[in-house]
Motif scaffolding. Structure first.
Motif, PDB file in Angstrom:
ATOM      1  N   PRO A  20       0.828  -1.215   0.000  1.00 48.27           N
ATOM      2  CA  PRO A  20       0.000   0.000   0.000  1.00 48.27           C
ATOM      3  C   PRO A  20       0.859   1.261   0.000  1.00 48.27           C
ATOM      4  CG  PRO A  20      -0.697  -1.539   1.716  1.00 48.27           C
ATOM      5  CD  PRO A  20       0.599  -2.049   1.199  1.00 48.27           C
ATOM      6  N   GLU A  21       0.375   2.270  -0.694  1.00 48.39           N
ATOM      7  CA  GLU A  21       1.010   3.582  -0.637  1.00 48.39           C
ATOM      8  C   GLU A  21       0.337   4.380   0.477  1.00 48.39           C
ATOM      9  OE1 GLU A  21       0.972   5.570  -4.358  1.00 48.39           O
ATOM     10  OE2 GLU A  21       1.970   3.930  -5.454  1.00 48.39           O
ATOM     11  N   VAL A  22       1.131   4.790   1.452  1.00 48.51           N
ATOM     12  CA  VAL A  22       0.594   5.513   2.611  1.00 48.51           C
ATOM     13  C   VAL A  22       0.654   7.001   2.329  1.00 48.51           C
ATOM     14  CG1 VAL A  22       0.769   5.862   5.096  1.00 48.51           C
ATOM     15  CG2 VAL A  22       1.422   3.654   4.096  1.00 48.51           C
ATOM     16  N   GLY A  23      -0.514   7.603   2.140  1.00 46.77           N
ATOM     17  CA  GLY A  23      -0.585   9.016   1.803  1.00 46.77           C
ATOM     18  C   GLY A  23      -0.535   9.914   3.019  1.00 46.77           C
ATOM     19  N   ALA A  24      -0.587  11.203   2.780  1.00 48.05           N
ATOM     20  CA  ALA A  24      -0.597  12.190   3.862  1.00 48.05           C
ATOM     21  C   ALA A  24      -1.816  11.967   4.759  1.00 48.05           C
ATOM     22  CB  ALA A  24      -0.625  13.598   3.283  1.00 48.05           C
ATOM     23  N   GLY A  25      -1.598  11.943   6.064  1.00 47.62           N
ATOM     24  CA  GLY A  25      -2.686  11.744   7.009  1.00 47.62           C
ATOM     25  C   GLY A  25      -3.144  10.313   7.136  1.00 47.62           C
ATOM     26  N   GLU A  26      -2.423   9.389   6.513  1.00 49.23           N
ATOM     27  CA  GLU A  26      -2.804   7.983   6.548  1.00 49.23           C
ATOM     28  C   GLU A  26      -1.852   7.175   7.423  1.00 49.23           C
ATOM     29  OE1 GLU A  26      -5.100   7.505   2.272  1.00 49.23           O
ATOM     30  OE2 GLU A  26      -3.111   6.596   2.503  1.00 49.23           O
ATOM     31  N   VAL A  27      -2.309   5.986   7.785  1.00 49.43           N
ATOM     32  CA  VAL A  27      -1.561   5.072   8.645  1.00 49.43           C
ATOM     33  C   VAL A  27      -1.594   3.687   8.014  1.00 49.43           C
ATOM     34  CG1 VAL A  27      -1.489   3.989  10.931  1.00 49.43           C
ATOM     35  CG2 VAL A  27      -2.142   6.390  10.717  1.00 49.43           C
ATOM     36  N   LEU A  28      -0.494   2.972   8.122  1.00 45.41           N
ATOM     37  CA  LEU A  28      -0.456   1.589   7.654  1.00 45.41           C
ATOM     38  C   LEU A  28      -0.934   0.675   8.773  1.00 45.41           C
ATOM     39  CD1 LEU A  28       0.488  -0.145   5.190  1.00 45.41           C
ATOM     40  CD2 LEU A  28       2.606  -0.546   6.480  1.00 45.41           C
ATOM     41  N   VAL A  29      -1.933  -0.151   8.460  1.00 46.36           N
ATOM     42  CA  VAL A  29      -2.454  -1.120   9.427  1.00 46.36           C
ATOM     43  C   VAL A  29      -2.061  -2.516   8.987  1.00 46.36           C
ATOM     44  CG1 VAL A  29      -4.533  -2.120  10.460  1.00 46.36           C
ATOM     45  CG2 VAL A  29      -4.394   0.351  10.090  1.00 46.36           C
ATOM     46  N   HIS A  30      -1.426  -3.260   9.880  1.00 46.41           N
ATOM     47  CA  HIS A  30      -1.097  -4.664   9.650  1.00 46.41           C
ATOM     48  C   HIS A  30      -2.310  -5.470  10.113  1.00 46.41           C
ATOM     49  CE1 HIS A  30       3.259  -3.784   9.004  1.00 46.41           C
ATOM     50  NE2 HIS A  30       2.923  -2.719   9.724  1.00 46.41           N
ATOM     51  N   VAL A  31      -3.039  -6.021   9.183  1.00 42.22           N
ATOM     52  CA  VAL A  31      -4.341  -6.635   9.472  1.00 42.22           C
ATOM     53  C   VAL A  31      -4.153  -7.928  10.265  1.00 42.22           C
ATOM     54  CG1 VAL A  31      -6.464  -7.550   8.485  1.00 42.22           C
ATOM     55  CG2 VAL A  31      -5.298  -5.622   7.380  1.00 42.22           C
ATOM     56  N   PHE A  60     -12.446  -4.841   9.762  1.00 38.52           N
ATOM     57  CA  PHE A  60     -11.120  -5.352  10.103  1.00 38.52           C
ATOM     58  C   PHE A  60     -10.452  -4.575  11.233  1.00 38.52           C
ATOM     59  CE2 PHE A  60     -10.475  -2.263   6.739  1.00 38.52           C
ATOM     60  CZ  PHE A  60      -9.269  -1.630   7.017  1.00 38.52           C
ATOM     61  N   ALA A  61      -9.499  -5.277  11.837  1.00 37.25           N
ATOM     62  CA  ALA A  61      -8.723  -4.731  12.941  1.00 37.25           C
ATOM     63  C   ALA A  61      -7.282  -5.191  12.790  1.00 37.25           C
ATOM     64  CB  ALA A  61      -9.291  -5.196  14.278  1.00 37.25           C
ATOM     65  N   GLY A  62      -6.366  -4.466  13.404  1.00 37.66           N
ATOM     66  CA  GLY A  62      -4.963  -4.842  13.289  1.00 37.66           C
ATOM     67  C   GLY A  62      -4.077  -3.961  14.139  1.00 37.66           C
ATOM     68  N   ARG A  63      -2.803  -3.924  13.777  1.00 36.46           N
ATOM     69  CA  ARG A  63      -1.827  -3.113  14.517  1.00 36.46           C
ATOM     70  C   ARG A  63      -1.179  -2.089  13.594  1.00 36.46           C
ATOM     71  NH1 ARG A  63      -0.782  -4.485  19.595  1.00 36.46           N
ATOM     72  NH2 ARG A  63      -1.252  -6.604  20.320  1.00 36.46           N
ATOM     73  N   THR A  64      -0.892  -0.934  14.160  1.00 39.49           N
ATOM     74  CA  THR A  64      -0.165   0.099  13.430  1.00 39.49           C
ATOM     75  C   THR A  64       1.336  -0.119  13.608  1.00 39.49           C
ATOM     76  OG1 THR A  64      -0.210   1.567  15.357  1.00 39.49           O
ATOM     77  CG2 THR A  64      -2.038   1.750  13.783  1.00 39.49           C
ATOM     78  N   ASP A  65       2.115   0.595  12.825  1.00 38.60           N
ATOM     79  CA  ASP A  65       3.566   0.455  12.924  1.00 38.60           C
ATOM     80  C   ASP A  65       4.091   0.800  14.312  1.00 38.60           C
ATOM     81  OD1 ASP A  65       4.097  -0.511  10.386  1.00 38.60           O
ATOM     82  OD2 ASP A  65       4.399   1.482   9.511  1.00 38.60           O
ATOM     83  N   ALA A  69      -3.071  -1.417  18.906  1.00 36.68           N
ATOM     84  CA  ALA A  69      -4.114  -2.335  18.457  1.00 36.68           C
ATOM     85  C   ALA A  69      -5.345  -1.504  18.134  1.00 36.68           C
ATOM     86  CB  ALA A  69      -4.439  -3.351  19.540  1.00 36.68           C
ATOM     87  N   VAL A  70      -5.821  -1.585  16.884  1.00 38.42           N
ATOM     88  CA  VAL A  70      -6.881  -0.690  16.429  1.00 38.42           C
ATOM     89  C   VAL A  70      -7.943  -1.452  15.641  1.00 38.42           C
ATOM     90  CG1 VAL A  70      -5.355   1.322  16.322  1.00 38.42           C
ATOM     91  CG2 VAL A  70      -5.651  -0.122  14.284  1.00 38.42           C
ATOM     92  N   VAL A  71      -9.133  -0.870  15.605  1.00 37.79           N
ATOM     93  CA  VAL A  71     -10.187  -1.313  14.699  1.00 37.79           C
ATOM     94  C   VAL A  71     -10.503  -0.137  13.797  1.00 37.79           C
ATOM     95  CG1 VAL A  71     -12.055  -0.680  16.310  1.00 37.79           C
ATOM     96  CG2 VAL A  71     -12.478  -2.389  14.521  1.00 37.79           C
ATOM     97  N   VAL A  72     -10.879  -0.437  12.556  1.00 33.27           N
ATOM     98  CA  VAL A  72     -11.070   0.601  11.542  1.00 33.27           C
ATOM     99  C   VAL A  72     -12.558   0.829  11.286  1.00 33.27           C
ATOM    100  CG1 VAL A  72     -10.674   1.215   9.126  1.00 33.27           C
ATOM    101  CG2 VAL A  72      -8.860   0.104  10.451  1.00 33.27           C
ATOM    102  N   ASN A  73     -12.980   2.090  11.380  1.00 29.66           N
ATOM    103  CA  ASN A  73     -14.303   2.495  10.919  1.00 29.66           C
ATOM    104  C   ASN A  73     -14.157   2.821   9.433  1.00 29.66           C
ATOM    105  OD1 ASN A  73     -16.599   3.960  10.148  1.00 29.66           O
ATOM    106  ND2 ASN A  73     -16.871   4.854  12.165  1.00 29.66           N
TER     107      ASN A  73
END
Length: 311
Positions: A20-31, A60-65, A69-73
Motif C-alpha cells: 500500500p502507498e501511505v498518503g498524507a494523514g494515513e496510517v499503515l495497518v497490519h491486518v 477489520f482490525a490490526g496493529r499500526t507500525d 491495536a486498532v479497529v477501523v471504521n
C-alpha cells in the motif's frame, strides 16, 4: 504482499499485490482479523456496487507500525456537507467505504486515514475486534428503533447481523426476543446465545422487527408481524424489491426505517459491548483459505455463520 482479490464475477483469488502507498494523514495497518460480510458475498456474485479488481474487506482490525491495536471504521465522509453537519456521516452523499471504493482489509496490510482508527481496549481479543463493525450496525438499528426497553422484538435472519441485532436487543432490555431462520444450525446457535425463541418463521406480533435479510418476502413478513404502531427496521440488502402491503402500513400506522451502517457513537458503543459476548459462532481462517471459504458462503453455505480471515 498477499491479498484476497475480487477479480471477476464470482471469482476471488489469493494474489501478490503491491504494498500500500501511505498518503498524507494515513496510517499503515497490519491486518490481524478481517470479517467476510454478506454484502460482499452478494457483491462478488452480482457485481455492481463493487468493481473488480478489488481488495475488499471493510470489517477489520490490526496493529499500526507504532504498535497500537486498532479497529477501523471504514466509512469515509466529506465532513462538510449538511448531512455530515447533522452527525449523519454514514449517509453522506459523497461517502466512500474502505474495501469498496479503495483497497480494504482482505490483505496483509492496508493504508487508511488516521481518523478511521479506534484504539482497542486493553484485553479485547482479536475475534471480538474483528466483529466490531457488524455489531455497530446492530447497535445503530437498535438506536433507530428507539432502544425500547421492555419491547417484544422479532429478528428475521440468524446470520451475523441478525445474531448481533438479537444480542443487542437482549442487552438493551427487550422483554422478549425471537429470531427466525430456515437453518436448523443457525437456530440452535441463536438459542444458545440467548434468544427466547428460535423459529423457522416469526409468529404473533412484535413491537419491533429487524429484517436482517432484506428480500421482498422478509420485508412483507416484517410488516405483517408488527403490532399497530410498531416499527420495522430494515438492514438487509438481498433485494431492492419492497414487497410489502402499503395499505397495512397506513391502516396500522406502522413504520419502516432503513438502517445503513452506523454513526460514530454506535461504533464506539460496539467496541465496548462486544468484549462481553459469547463469540463461539465466529470462526477464524488463514487468509490463504479465504477464496475457498468465501466461495462456499457465496454459493449458499450456512457455515460458518461468521468467518474472519487472519493474514
Amino acid at each position: 504482499m498477499r491479498a484476497l482479490v475480487f477479480t471477476a464475477p464470482g471469482v476471488m483469488e489469493l494474489r501478490e499485490e503491491p504494498e500500500p502507498e501511505v498518503g498524507a494523514g494515513e496510517v499503515l495497518v497490519h491486518v490481524v482479523a478481517s470479517g467476510i460480510c454478506g454484502s460482499e458475498l452478494h457483491g462478488v456474485k452480482t457485481p455492481g456496487f463493487r468493481v473488480p479488481p478489488l481488495v475488499m474487506g471493510h470489517e477489520f482490525a490490526g496493529r499500526t507500525d507504532d504498535g497500537r491495536a486498532v479497529v477501523v471504521n471504514p466509512i469515509l465522509s466529506c465532513g462538510v456537507c449538511d448531512v455530515c453537519a447533522l452527525g449523519l456521516r454514514n449517509v453522506c452523499r459523497k461517502r466512500q467505504i474502505v474495501g469498496v471504493h479503495r483497497p480494504g482489509g482482505f490483505a496483509e496490510r492496508v493504508a487508511v486515514p488516521e481518523g478511521t482508527l479506534t484504539t482497542l481496549p486493553e484485553g479485547l481479543g482479536w475475534t471480538a475486534a474483528g466483529i466490531v463493525e457488524p455489531v455497530a450496525n446492530a447497535v445503530h438499528a437498535w438506536s433507530l428503533a428507539g432502544a425500547p426497553v421492555g419491547a417484544r422484538v422479532g429478528v428475521i435472519g440468524a446470520g451475523a447481523i441478525g445474531l448481533a441485532c438479537m444480542q443487542v436487543a437482549v442487552a438493551g432490555g427487550a422483554s422478549r426476543v425471537e429470531i427466525a431462520d430456515r437453518s436448523d444450525s443457525r437456530r440452535e446457535i441463536a438459542a444458545r446465545l440467548g434468544a427466547h425463541a428460535a423459529l423457522a418463521e416469526l409468529g404473533g406480533e412484535y413491537d419491533v422487527v429487524f429484517d436482517a435479510v432484506g428480500a421482498a418476502a422478509t420485508h412483507e413478513q416484517s410488516l405483517a408481524r408488527l403490532r399497530p404502531g410498531g416499527v420495522a427496521v430494515w438492514l438487509g440488502l438481498a433485494s431492492p424489491a419492497a414487497g410489502f402491503d402499503a395499505a397495512d402500513l397506513v391502516r396500522g400506522e406502522k413504520r419502516v426505517l432503513g438502517s445503513f451502517a452506523y454513526r460514530d457513537a454506535d461504533f464506539a458503543a460496539a467496541v465496548e459491548l462486544v468484549g462481553e459476548w459469547d463469540l463461539s459462532w465466529v470462526d477464524t481462517f488463514p487468509l490463504g483459505q479465504g477464496a475457498e471459504v468465501f466461495t462456499t458462503l457465496m454459493n449458499g453455505g450456512t457455515s460458518p455463520v461468521k468467518a474472519l480471515l487472519t493474514p
